[in-house]
Design an enzyme around this catalytic site. Structure first.
Site: not given
Length: 259
Positions: A57, A96, A123
């Protein structure tokens, strides 16, 4: 069954001192690893100073299998920073990027919204039900460095436990072989050191008697050549005569040269 029985007998023959030494060494290794981990936690301020990227990701910045080094300070979190955070109900932390920061005017607390660089949306679908922002206590640390592909070892062992069991078995087999070899060496040393002194003396006496017997035989065969010799020279001469007789056979009686 024979191989298993030999292995069991070898394990039983291992000295208690060797087992205690191995146990102490293993304990020292585990203790050292825990001390290093706790020291890293104190230095970095993060409860998990090192994490492994498990998904793609965050590509192309971080790829699957990269190891991240985290640091957590009291500085406010800013948009654009890469953070590792926990989500309620999820055991595995997520790495992230922070895309939005919202500071509350009444309390001064900072709310954070994250998103993966390779994801299309933020998210909020990953957060707990009804949760729209992350608070500071959710964040484990900021990413301050990384090592590429080193974490693949952890990923492979997690996804394929059979490899982990094979490695553990190989290490155990190697350690067992080392213990068996050490036990054999100790037993050989004990057998050598346990030889009685009387037995060693008897061997020396037997050798001395053999030399004297050879000396007497040599004197009996040629008495004119051994007059006036002592025991030590006699034994040496007997040994020389024995070697010469082994190397060159005596002349026959009819061809013996005349002096």
């Amino acid at each position: 069954m024979g191989w298993i029985g030999d292995t069991v007998d070898s394990i039983k023959s291992i000295q208690i001192r060797q087992l205690l030494t191995q146990a102490v060494s293993l304990g020292m290794i585990v203790t050292s690893a825990l001390i290093i981990w706790k020291a890293l936690m104190c230095i970095t301020g993060s409860e998990s100073p090192v994490v492994v990227v498990l998904s793609g990701s965050m590509e192309p910045g971080f790829k699957r299998g990269d190891i991240l080094f985290l640091h957590m300070s009291k500085d406010p979190i800013r948009a654009g920073e890469i953070v590792v955070f926990n989500v309620d109900g999820r055991e595995i932390p997520i790495v992230h990027r922070v895309i939005k920061v919202h500071e509350r005017e009444d309390t001064g607390e900072v709310d954070v919204l994250t998103k993966g660089d390779n994801n299309y949306g933020d998210d909020r679908l990953l957060y707990a039900q009804g949760q729209l922002w992350l608070q500071r206590h959710h964040i484990m640390g900021r990413a301050v460095g990384f090592l590429p592909y080193v974490g693949w070892v952890t990923i492979i062992m997690t996804e394929k436990p059979i490899i982990k069991y094979i490695l553990i078995g190989a290490l155990g087999w190697y350690k067992l072989g080392r213990l068996k070899s050490g036990s054999r060496n100790v037993q050989k040393f004990q057998r050598r050191s346990s030889t009685p002194l009387a037995l060693q003396r008897s061997k020396g006496a037997t050798s001395s008697q053999k030399q004297k017997s050879q000396c007497r035989n040599a004197k009996a065969s040629a008495p004119q050549h051994w007059e006036g010799t002592n025991s030590s020279s006699c034994s040496a001469a007997a040994l020389i005569a024995q070697r010469c007789s082994a190397e060159k056979p005596p002349f026959p009686a009819e061809t013996m040269p005349q002096r």
